[in-house]
Design an enzyme around this catalytic site. Structure first.
Site, PDB file in Angstrom:
ATOM      1  N   ASN A   1      36.428  42.736  35.654  1.00 36.94           N
ATOM      2  CA  ASN A   1      37.706  42.095  35.967  1.00 36.94           C
ATOM      3  C   ASN A   1      37.404  40.798  36.716  1.00 36.94           C
ATOM      4  O   ASN A   1      37.025  40.847  37.878  1.00 36.94           O
ATOM      5  CB  ASN A   1      38.543  43.057  36.833  1.00 36.94           C
ATOM      6  CG  ASN A   1      39.820  42.419  37.332  1.00 36.94           C
ATOM      7  OD1 ASN A   1      40.226  41.355  36.860  1.00 36.94           O
ATOM      8  ND2 ASN A   1      40.461  43.085  38.295  1.00 36.94           N
ATOM      9  N   TRP A   2      37.604  39.679  36.027  1.00 36.79           N
ATOM     10  CA  TRP A   2      37.295  38.377  36.661  1.00 36.79           C
ATOM     11  C   TRP A   2      38.389  37.930  37.614  1.00 36.79           C
ATOM     12  O   TRP A   2      38.233  36.940  38.316  1.00 36.79           O
ATOM     13  CB  TRP A   2      37.054  37.313  35.584  1.00 36.79           C
ATOM     14  CG  TRP A   2      35.703  37.393  34.923  1.00 36.79           C
ATOM     15  CD1 TRP A   2      34.780  38.399  35.054  1.00 36.79           C
ATOM     16  CD2 TRP A   2      35.111  36.423  34.036  1.00 36.79           C
ATOM     17  NE1 TRP A   2      33.658  38.125  34.299  1.00 36.79           N
ATOM     18  CE2 TRP A   2      33.838  36.912  33.664  1.00 36.79           C
ATOM     19  CE3 TRP A   2      35.535  35.211  33.509  1.00 36.79           C
ATOM     20  CZ2 TRP A   2      32.979  36.218  32.807  1.00 36.79           C
ATOM     21  CZ3 TRP A   2      34.692  34.515  32.646  1.00 36.79           C
ATOM     22  CH2 TRP A   2      33.427  35.011  32.304  1.00 36.79           C
ATOM     23  N   LYS A   3      39.530  38.619  37.598  1.00 37.83           N
ATOM     24  CA  LYS A   3      40.678  38.237  38.453  1.00 37.83           C
ATOM     25  C   LYS A   3      41.000  36.753  38.245  1.00 37.83           C
ATOM     26  O   LYS A   3      40.853  36.244  37.135  1.00 37.83           O
ATOM     27  CB  LYS A   3      40.384  38.568  39.920  1.00 37.83           C
ATOM     28  CG  LYS A   3      39.871  39.989  40.108  1.00 37.83           C
ATOM     29  CD  LYS A   3      39.885  40.428  41.536  1.00 37.83           C
ATOM     30  CE  LYS A   3      39.190  41.773  41.658  1.00 37.83           C
ATOM     31  NZ  LYS A   3      39.371  42.403  42.932  1.00 37.83           N
TER      32      LYS A   3
ATOM     33  N   GLU B   1      40.458  53.472  41.358  1.00 36.58           N
ATOM     34  CA  GLU B   1      39.980  52.425  42.251  1.00 36.58           C
ATOM     35  C   GLU B   1      40.612  52.599  43.634  1.00 36.58           C
ATOM     36  O   GLU B   1      41.767  52.167  43.846  1.00 36.58           O
ATOM     37  CB  GLU B   1      40.377  51.047  41.717  1.00 36.58           C
ATOM     38  CG  GLU B   1      39.819  50.734  40.352  1.00 36.58           C
ATOM     39  CD  GLU B   1      39.752  49.227  40.115  1.00 36.58           C
ATOM     40  OE1 GLU B   1      38.650  48.729  39.894  1.00 36.58           O
ATOM     41  OE2 GLU B   1      40.797  48.565  40.191  1.00 36.58           O
TER      42      GLU B   1
ATOM     43  N   GLY C   1      36.584  45.055  46.685  1.00 31.75           N
ATOM     44  CA  GLY C   1      36.184  43.781  47.281  1.00 31.75           C
ATOM     45  C   GLY C   1      35.771  43.874  48.733  1.00 31.75           C
ATOM     46  O   GLY C   1      35.660  42.857  49.418  1.00 31.75           O
TER      47      GLY C   1
ATOM     48  N   GLU D   1      46.111  45.118  43.011  1.00 29.68           N
ATOM     49  CA  GLU D   1      46.532  43.775  43.453  1.00 29.68           C
ATOM     50  C   GLU D   1      47.878  43.407  42.830  1.00 29.68           C
ATOM     51  O   GLU D   1      48.674  42.693  43.441  1.00 29.68           O
ATOM     52  CB  GLU D   1      45.433  42.749  43.117  1.00 29.68           C
ATOM     53  CG  GLU D   1      44.254  42.912  44.051  1.00 29.68           C
ATOM     54  CD  GLU D   1      42.923  42.428  43.494  1.00 29.68           C
ATOM     55  OE1 GLU D   1      42.907  41.736  42.467  1.00 29.68           O
ATOM     56  OE2 GLU D   1      41.888  42.770  44.108  1.00 29.68           O
TER      57      GLU D   1
ATOM     58  N   GLY E   1      34.771  44.212  39.759  1.00 36.13           N
ATOM     59  CA  GLY E   1      35.351  42.912  40.057  1.00 36.13           C
ATOM     60  C   GLY E   1      34.270  41.884  40.328  1.00 36.13           C
ATOM     61  O   GLY E   1      33.678  41.310  39.417  1.00 36.13           O
ATOM     62  N   GLY E   2      33.966  41.672  41.603  1.00 42.53           N
ATOM     63  CA  GLY E   2      33.048  40.612  42.031  1.00 42.53           C
ATOM     64  C   GLY E   2      31.727  40.576  41.274  1.00 42.53           C
ATOM     65  O   GLY E   2      31.263  39.505  40.867  1.00 42.53           O
TER      66      GLY E   2
ATOM     67  N   HIS F   1      46.744  47.275  38.191  1.00 38.34           N
ATOM     68  CA  HIS F   1      45.718  47.019  39.214  1.00 38.34           C
ATOM     69  C   HIS F   1      46.400  46.980  40.579  1.00 38.34           C
ATOM     70  O   HIS F   1      47.527  46.493  40.698  1.00 38.34           O
ATOM     71  CB  HIS F   1      45.002  45.696  38.919  1.00 38.34           C
ATOM     72  CG  HIS F   1      43.784  45.488  39.760  1.00 38.34           C
ATOM     73  ND1 HIS F   1      43.853  45.111  41.088  1.00 38.34           N
ATOM     74  CD2 HIS F   1      42.462  45.640  39.489  1.00 38.34           C
ATOM     75  CE1 HIS F   1      42.625  45.032  41.582  1.00 38.34           C
ATOM     76  NE2 HIS F   1      41.758  45.356  40.628  1.00 38.34           N
TER      77      HIS F   1
ATOM     78  N   SER G   1      33.779  47.959  44.614  1.00 40.33           N
ATOM     79  CA  SER G   1      32.485  47.556  45.172  1.00 40.33           C
ATOM     80  C   SER G   1      31.278  48.140  44.433  1.00 40.33           C
ATOM     81  O   SER G   1      30.259  48.455  45.054  1.00 40.33           O
ATOM     82  CB  SER G   1      32.420  47.897  46.669  1.00 40.33           C
ATOM     83  OG  SER G   1      33.385  47.137  47.387  1.00 40.33           O
TER      84      SER G   1
HETATM   85  C1  PEP Z   1      38.511  45.399  40.998  1.00 47.47           C
HETATM   86  O1  PEP Z   1      39.131  44.414  41.371  1.00 47.47           O
HETATM   87  O2  PEP Z   1      38.963  46.069  40.057  1.00 47.47           O
HETATM   88  C2  PEP Z   1      37.271  45.750  41.675  1.00 47.47           C
HETATM   89  C3  PEP Z   1      36.786  46.936  41.484  1.00 47.47           C
HETATM   90  O3  PEP Z   1      36.731  44.770  42.481  1.00 47.47           O
HETATM   91  P1  PEP Z   1      35.286  44.843  43.228  1.00 47.47           P
HETATM   92  O4  PEP Z   1      34.297  45.380  42.235  1.00 47.47           O
HETATM   93  O5  PEP Z   1      35.017  43.433  43.617  1.00 47.47           O
HETATM   94  O6  PEP Z   1      35.461  45.760  44.388  1.00 47.47           O
END
Ligand code: PEP
Length: 249
Positions: free
Chosen positions: A9-11, A163, A169, A95, A230-231, A93, A209
């Protein structure tokens, strides 16, 4: 046998220059790769599907509207996502549940819209830190599953991503026992509602994470069929080792 899936997920990150990451990722895939789905921002969907054409990498969006078209300024429909060549869409998600006040009912309606356009929905659920501290995790997860998933779920049209919000994050990761407890709970809940065949076939991803350093022990957990990342999905050099770790299972 459930598919193994590494989803990124590049957000709200990435411009045309980021497409080189897709080339690098495609070049470095292991011999028998798991399913790899990258979800860039909507501005890059068409170019991302072009950039990955001929590679096993699939492309997904990060949201879609419930309607196919209309006066919804700023939104994109599932039809538009499919038109780009994308195959998946992340829905619900945390967010979006938080910043856009999306409810379980919204997520369910969006899931139906995604299916109607031929997309696979990656439906996200997860508890807040306060809910975990108050011992409400399983109640929250159960409620989100019940409310967000339409009755016509099957293993081809839906992937579920657990999640924990407090792990997204933050660098904080639940213990392996905590991940196992929730994934086992989700599996049992899916079997109860959809029957053993569908319930056992639905892929369950862990997200929050995930990094190369923790991927191997997370993927070893029963009922973890991959990750939503994500990151660490933004750079091929970070995501490729996660994909490689999943390929071992
Ligand atoms: C996400 O946003 O779905 C996620 C899991 O982010 P991260 O891996 O950065 O925690």
């Amino acid at each position: 046998m459930r598919p193994k899936i590494a989803a990124g997920n590049w957000k709200m990150n990435g411009t045309a220059a980021s497409l080189t990451e897709l080339h690098s990722l495609a070049t470095g895939l292991p011999e028998n790769p798991p399913q790899v789905v990258i979800c860039p921002p909507s501005t890059l969907l068409f170019r991302a599907t072009d950039a990955t054409h001929g590679s096993p990498i699939q492309i997904g969006a990060q949201d879609c509207h419930t309607e196919g078209a209309g006066a919804y300024t700023g939104d994109i429909s599932a039809t538009m996502v499919a038109d780009s060549g994308a195959t998946h869409v992340i829905l619900g998600h945390s967010e979006r549940r938080d910043a856009h006040r999306e409810t379980d009912a919204d997520v369910q309606a969006k899931t139906c819209a995604a299916w109607a356009a031929g997309l696979t929905a990656i439906v996200c659920i997860g508890e807040s830190e306060a809910q975990r501290d108050a011992d409400q995790t399983l109640d929250v997860i159960g409620g989100q599953l019940d409310g967000s998933l339409p009755d016509a779920v099957d293993a081809e049209n839906t992937v579920i991503a657990y999640e924990p919000i407090w792990a997204i994050g933050t660098g904080k990761v639940p213990s392996i026992a905590q991940i196992k407890e929730v994934h086992d709970f989700i599996r049992a809940r899916l079997i109860k509602r959809f029957g053993a065949e569908i319930g056992n076939a639905l892929p369950l991803l862990y997200g929050g994470s995930v990094k190369a350093a923790n991927a191997v022990e997370i993927f070893a957990v029963e009922n973890v069929d991959g990750a939503l990342v994500g990151g660490a999905s933004l750079k091929a050099e970070d995501f490729a080792p996660i994909v490689a770790a999943l390929a071992q299972y």
